[in-house]
Design an enzyme around this catalytic site. Structure first.
Site, PDB file in Angstrom:
ATOM      1  CG  ASP A  48       4.443   1.449  30.680  1.00 45.63           C
ATOM      2  OD1 ASP A  48       3.576   1.897  29.922  1.00 45.63           O
ATOM      3  OD2 ASP A  48       5.385   0.740  30.288  1.00 45.63           O
ATOM      4  CD  GLU A  92       3.078  -3.244  26.954  1.00 46.70           C
ATOM      5  OE1 GLU A  92       4.084  -3.714  26.400  1.00 46.70           O
ATOM      6  OE2 GLU A  92       2.675  -2.080  26.763  1.00 46.70           O
ATOM      7  CG  ASP A 148       1.071   0.608  24.575  1.00 46.86           C
ATOM      8  OD1 ASP A 148       1.653   0.860  25.652  1.00 46.86           O
ATOM      9  OD2 ASP A 148       1.669   0.138  23.593  1.00 46.86           O
ATOM     10  CB  ILE A 180       4.392   4.680  27.727  1.00 46.44           C
ATOM     11  CG1 ILE A 180       4.046   5.732  28.773  1.00 46.44           C
ATOM     12  CG2 ILE A 180       5.573   5.195  26.905  1.00 46.44           C
ATOM     13  CD1 ILE A 180       5.229   6.231  29.559  1.00 46.44           C
ATOM     14  CG  ASP A 181       2.805   2.439  20.961  1.00 47.13           C
ATOM     15  OD1 ASP A 181       3.584   1.473  21.036  1.00 47.13           O
ATOM     16  OD2 ASP A 181       2.315   2.838  19.894  1.00 47.13           O
ATOM     17  CB  THR A 205       9.371   2.374  26.226  1.00 49.66           C
ATOM     18  OG1 THR A 205      10.004   1.352  25.440  1.00 49.66           O
ATOM     19  CG2 THR A 205       8.041   1.854  26.728  1.00 49.66           C
ATOM     20  CG  ASP A 242       1.884  -2.554  20.430  1.00 50.28           C
ATOM     21  OD1 ASP A 242       1.954  -1.617  21.239  1.00 50.28           O
ATOM     22  OD2 ASP A 242       2.548  -3.610  20.555  1.00 50.28           O
TER      23      ASP A 242
END
Length: 349
Positions: free
Chosen positions: A48, A71, A143, A145-146, A148, A289
């Site tokens: 991330d 984020e 984002d 890493i959408d 996780t 998101d």
């Protein structure tokens, strides 16, 4: 005469490609090879932060005046006990930033051999993601890493980057390192990138950015639809989805996967409907998101609204406001799907 947002698209594709390569490296180095406890999220934390550092560094060089809604911030990384985490992030981010220039890249964006960054420069880049969003001006939302949990299990996750201008999504890029290039060939080549610019259509390309092809949502009879939905029950009301399927006469089992990869699948014709109804009172969807995916669906010929039939509003800040769920489908079936969703909602009242 170049197309509108052509430079922004090239920068976004370059940033997402490098972030995808980085996250794949993290999975291969830290998830596959290290022993993890059941609740250990450290590889996700490394990926991330590192991916956000890479993308924000590139955006900062290409568009220094543009704020970023992200984020993560670097507060936890600046603490003394985070030495090991910091060193990993510096190593991974610089590995991605200094990789050889590829298709569409330019060294002016702070990438390529010899473009290493110091720890402090990378932490400052991460902190650039603290914009609060809003109705006026240009801003990016990221984002890194959408999905996780999908990332940790070697399933679907996505690197998602979008440009929003005056509350309207103008550009969206979704990198899906683990998604099969063709749904009909699940064991075939994996990894693809989806991109859309408002008014210019949607496309899918290889994970390296080559061979772009236009994608559209094909017409589908309601009974032949199947739902795209989250793997995690905490992310969407799956029992609600089952009742909607019954009303529409859908008999095919749902396709479950994590992340905005679902939007990519919908846009290229895998499925037909994406539903995400709220599971808890008060939860508000984050703009990062859904920004890229919502534009991708619209540019592929689909519609996306909340369950009231209203368009999603990306000018409210860091969230989409009061959560009435998300309904995305092809134009030919969206009205039928929305009617079924509203009927099930009425039964729950």
């Amino acid at each position: 005469m170049s197309l509108q947002y052509a430079i922004e698209k090239q920068v976004a594709l370059s940033a997402v490609r490098r972030a995808c390569a980085l996250t794949s490296t993290v999975f291969n180095k830290l998830v596959k090879q290290e022993t993890l406890t059941k609740d250990d999220k450290s590889p996700v934390t490394v990926a991330d932060y590192s991916a956000q550092a890479v993308v924000n560094t590139i955006l900062g060089r290409a568009f220094p005046a543009d704020p970023i809604v992200g984020e993560e911030d670097a507060n936890d990384l600046r603490r003394g006990e985070a030495d090991k985490l910091r060193s990993r992030i510096v190593e991974l981010a610089n590995e991605a930033l200094t990789a050889e220039l590829s298709i569409g890249d330019t060294a002016e964006w702070g990438i390529g051999p010899g473009q290493e960054r110091t720890l402090e420069e990378l932490l400052d880049a991460i902190d650039r993601g603290n914009d609060q969003g809003g109705r006026i001006g240009r801003r990016w939302t990221l984002d890194p890493i959408d999905g996780t949990k999908g990332f940790l299990r070697g399933g679907q996750y996505a690197v998602c980057l979008a440009l929003i201008v005056d509350g309207d999504v103008k550009l969206g890029v979704i990198g899906c390192p683990n998604l099969p290039a063709k749904s009909a060939e699940p064991e075939g080549r994996r990894g693809c990138i989806f991109a859309a610019v408002k008014g210019q259509g949607a496309e899918q390309m290889t994970i390296s950015g080559t061979d772009p092809i236009p994608i559209v949502i094909p017409p589908v009879a309601p009974g032949m639809l199947n739902l795209l939905e989250s793997v995690e029950a905490a992310h969407a009301d799956l029992s609600f989805n089952r009742r909607v399927s019954e009303l529409l006469g859908i008999t095919r089992p749902p396709t479950q996967m994590d992340s905005q990869a679902k939007y990519g699948c919908l846009a290229r014709g895998d499925g037909g409907v994406y539903l995400r109804m709220p599971t808890q009172a008060g939860y508000r969807e984050k703009i990062w998101d859904h920004a890229s995916g919502s534009l991708l669906v619209r540019e592929a010929g689909g519609l996306i609204t909340n369950s009231l039939g209203q368009p999603l509003d990306f000018g409210l800040g860091r969230t989409l406001g009061v959560n009435y769920g998300i309904v995305a489908a092809g134009k030919d079936v969206h009205a039928s799907v929305l009617a079924a969703v509203q009927r099930v909602r009425a039964e729950d009242l």
